[in-house]
Design an enzyme around this catalytic site. Structure first.
Site, PDB file in Angstrom:
ATOM      1  N   HIS A  52      -0.290  -8.898 -25.274  1.00  0.00           N
ATOM      2  CA  HIS A  52      -1.232  -8.058 -26.016  1.00  0.00           C
ATOM      3  C   HIS A  52      -2.127  -8.908 -26.896  1.00  0.00           C
ATOM      4  O   HIS A  52      -1.700  -9.925 -27.445  1.00  0.00           O
ATOM      5  CB  HIS A  52      -0.493  -7.029 -26.885  1.00  0.00           C
ATOM      6  CG  HIS A  52       0.599  -7.624 -27.729  1.00  0.00           C
ATOM      7  ND1 HIS A  52       1.831  -7.945 -27.211  1.00  0.00           N
ATOM      8  CD2 HIS A  52       0.632  -7.972 -29.025  1.00  0.00           C
ATOM      9  CE1 HIS A  52       2.586  -8.459 -28.164  1.00  0.00           C
ATOM     10  NE2 HIS A  52       1.887  -8.503 -29.277  1.00  0.00           N
TER      11      HIS A  52
ATOM     12  N   HIS B 296      -4.222  -8.891 -30.434  1.00  0.00           N
ATOM     13  CA  HIS B 296      -4.377  -8.215 -31.730  1.00  0.00           C
ATOM     14  C   HIS B 296      -5.846  -8.294 -32.118  1.00  0.00           C
ATOM     15  O   HIS B 296      -6.414  -9.386 -32.160  1.00  0.00           O
ATOM     16  CB  HIS B 296      -3.592  -8.929 -32.829  1.00  0.00           C
ATOM     17  CG  HIS B 296      -2.114  -8.858 -32.702  1.00  0.00           C
ATOM     18  ND1 HIS B 296      -1.340  -7.977 -33.424  1.00  0.00           N
ATOM     19  CD2 HIS B 296      -1.241  -9.579 -31.944  1.00  0.00           C
ATOM     20  CE1 HIS B 296      -0.070  -8.164 -33.125  1.00  0.00           C
ATOM     21  NE2 HIS B 296       0.035  -9.127 -32.229  1.00  0.00           N
TER      22      HIS B 296
HETATM   23  P1  5GP Z   1       3.615  -9.476 -31.664  1.00  0.00           P
HETATM   24  O1  5GP Z   1       4.391  -9.962 -32.862  1.00  0.00           O
HETATM   25  O2  5GP Z   1       4.506  -9.295 -30.449  1.00  0.00           O
HETATM   26  O3  5GP Z   1       2.394 -10.292 -31.383  1.00  0.00           O
HETATM   27  O4  5GP Z   1       3.059  -8.069 -32.077  1.00  0.00           O
HETATM   28  C1  5GP Z   1       3.699  -6.865 -31.774  1.00  0.00           C
HETATM   29  C2  5GP Z   1       2.991  -5.781 -32.538  1.00  0.00           C
HETATM   30  O5  5GP Z   1       3.381  -4.542 -32.001  1.00  0.00           O
HETATM   31  C3  5GP Z   1       3.333  -5.768 -34.027  1.00  0.00           C
HETATM   32  O6  5GP Z   1       2.139  -5.947 -34.790  1.00  0.00           O
HETATM   33  C4  5GP Z   1       3.956  -4.390 -34.237  1.00  0.00           C
HETATM   34  O7  5GP Z   1       3.580  -3.787 -35.453  1.00  0.00           O
HETATM   35  C5  5GP Z   1       3.462  -3.607 -33.032  1.00  0.00           C
HETATM   36  N1  5GP Z   1       4.378  -2.574 -32.582  1.00  0.00           N
HETATM   37  C6  5GP Z   1       5.718  -2.706 -32.369  1.00  0.00           C
HETATM   38  N2  5GP Z   1       6.241  -1.541 -31.935  1.00  0.00           N
HETATM   39  C7  5GP Z   1       5.215  -0.669 -31.853  1.00  0.00           C
HETATM   40  C8  5GP Z   1       5.140   0.707 -31.459  1.00  0.00           C
HETATM   41  O8  5GP Z   1       6.110   1.363 -31.095  1.00  0.00           O
HETATM   42  N3  5GP Z   1       3.903   1.286 -31.520  1.00  0.00           N
HETATM   43  C9  5GP Z   1       2.787   0.590 -31.918  1.00  0.00           C
HETATM   44  N4  5GP Z   1       1.630   1.258 -31.936  1.00  0.00           N
HETATM   45  N5  5GP Z   1       2.829  -0.704 -32.296  1.00  0.00           N
HETATM   46  C10 5GP Z   1       4.030  -1.325 -32.262  1.00  0.00           C
END
Ligand code: 5GP
Ligand code: ZN
Length: 135
Positions: free
Chosen positions: A99, A101
């Protein structure tokens, strides 16, 4: 049933605040935003990280981010944005479904970036050689 949170969002098993969808890509609000309007841009198909993602889909993610960025920025009244991808657990990747951001930035919002420091003398040449021979 998959245990991937983002696949479950795409399947509609977990609700999300979706702002964009096409055949290959979805964008929705991050549940714990760094700033209001923080959006995640993800492929509908499950790929764990950027290196697993087919090239064309990687391009599509950036195209979508670029398409929706002006709406987000104008919508929340931001002045700029960070577009980031955490690749691998050590880099802070918590969800194993690749993903982007898209994080709106506001003047004086206090969200500092990490700081760097110069290479010691001669070290850059060593590092560049290590990398170049892997290409
Ligand atoms: P990462 O740390 O993997 O780059 O980012 C994962 C992101 O996913 C985090 O910013 C977290 O807040 C978001 N996230 C985790 N679980 C969920 C969810 O169930 N719904 C949404 N909309 N975001 C999520
Ligand atoms: Zn997934």
């Amino acid at each position: 049933m998959t245990d991937c949170i983002f696949c479950r969002i795409i399947a509609g098993e977990i609700p999300s605040d979706k702002i964009y969808e096409d055949d290959e890509v979805v964008a929705f609000l991050d549940i714990a935003p760094v700033n209001p309007g923080h959006v995640l841009v993800i492929p509908k198909a499950h790929y764990p990280d950027l290196l697993a993602l087919p090239e064309q889909l990687a391009v599509q993610l950036v195209i979508v981010a670029r398409k929706i960025a002006p709406a987000i920025i104008t919508g929340v009244g931001a002045a700029g944005f960070n577009l980031t991808l955490n690749n691998g657990v050590v880099a802070g990747q918590a969800v194993g479904h690749v993903h982007l951001h898209l994080i709106p930035r506001f003047k004086d919002d206090g969200r500092e970036l990490w700081s760097g420091q110069p290479y010691p003398a001669g070290e850059a040449a060593v590092v560049v050689e290590k990398i170049r021979k892997q290409l």
